[in-house]
Enzyme design. Structure first.
Site: not given
Ligand code: NVA
Ligand code: CP
Length: 305
Positions: A105, A132, A135, A223, A263, A291
């Protein structure tokens, strides 16, 4: 070097593979619920590299690896040499020489591409600024559990044209749904990614308003307005997105049996009203739980076990 199979975007798997991964995810969930052991990754190790925060992704991958009989190592960039500037290519060669699969990540999507190019084992994108994909596996699995196949159904995306939007766009190629997108001006999805997905068969409608996007929708999803790394833009974004909240009035314009997904983490009162995310059409807790199972199936698939 071996030629490992990576999962950096949904376009890395075929529609047949996507369907089969989700079917396996559903089967693995049933096994877990019934107490039947499924230790297909016994003796295997996974490195989990995090350069951003996470709750669901860390817990699901770490627990998933445990349930499959393997071991997961949590590596935050702040406490590894990656965070002190060791080249990505060197880190990839070293880490992949010791573990069997790696999830990352991070911010820049090019980092996971570079890591994968130098890794001798499969690399999973566990969120970048661009996409992502894990997800979407969980989300489509959740739709399948509640409503059956998502092929030829309509998904409405309301809000920011962000990493989640991009993965819903790519997922249209893999899973065959139509995606209606409503974003404010200036927050539209990445044009290159969109063009590429459409050239691969994605069915996308760019809509002028959230009301237009939810017409005929079987699933409404959104989101946060400011993603990780965009915290300083929060106030500007709150103003830009003020007409893009998913509330009960908007949900009432979708199909009467439409599901709501997010998500998570969510901001009640911003992108979604509390009575929608906590209401009867919401399946956000199933999404989060799935997940775990969808990613176990993904790991098995990438490791060909
Ligand atoms: N769009 C959000 C998704 C988090 C799971 C982010 O990138 O922070
Ligand atoms: N939806 C998701 O990826 O959550 P986290 O940021 O908690 O991993």
């Amino acid at each position: 070097m071996t030629n490992p199979r990576h999962f950096l975007t949904l376009l890395d798997i075929s529609p047949e593979e996507g369907t089969s991964i989700l079917a396996r995810g559903i089967a693995l969930k049933a096994k877990q619920k019934s107490g039947e052991a499924h230790r297909s990754l016994e003796g295997k190790a996974m490195a989990m590299i995090f350069e951003k925060a996470s709750t669901r992704t860390r817990v699901s991958f770490e627990t998933g690896m445990f349930q499959l009989g393997g071991h997961a190592l949590f590596l935050h960039s702040e406490t590894t040499q990656l965070g002190r500037g060791e080249p990505v290519s060197d880190s990839a060669k070293v880490i992949s020489s010791m573990v069997d699969i790696i999830m990352i990540r991070t911010f820049d999507h090019a980092m996971v591409e570079q890591f994968a190019a130098h890794s001798s084992v499969p690399v999973i994108n566990a969120l970048t600024d661009l996409t992502h994909p894990c997800q979407i596996l969980a989300d489509v699995m959740t739709f399948v559990e509640h409503r059956g196949s998502i092929k030829d159904k309509t998904v409405a995306w309301i809000g920011d044209g962000n990493n989640m939007t991009h993965s819903w766009i790519n997922g249209s190629v893999t899973f065959g749904y139509t995606l209606n997108i409503a974003t404010p001006n200036g927050y539209t999805p990445d044009a290159t990614l969109l063009r590429h997905a459409i050239s691969k068969g994605a069915k996308i409608n760019l809509c002028n308003t959230p009301q237009e996007a939810v017409q005929g929708a079987d699933l409404v999803t959104t989101d946060v307005w400011a993603s990780m790394g965009q915290e300083e833009e929060q106030k500007i974004r709150e103003a830009a997105f003020k007409d893009y909240q998913v509330d009960t009035a908007l949900m009432s314009n979708a199909n009467s049996d439409a599901l709501f997904m997010h998500c998570l983490p969510a901001h009640r009162g911003e992108e979604v009203a509390a009575d929608v995310i906590d209401g009867k059409q919401s399946v956000v807790w199933d999404e989060a739980e799935n997940r775990l199972h969808a990613q176990k199936a993904l790991m098995e698939f990438l490791m060909s076990v």
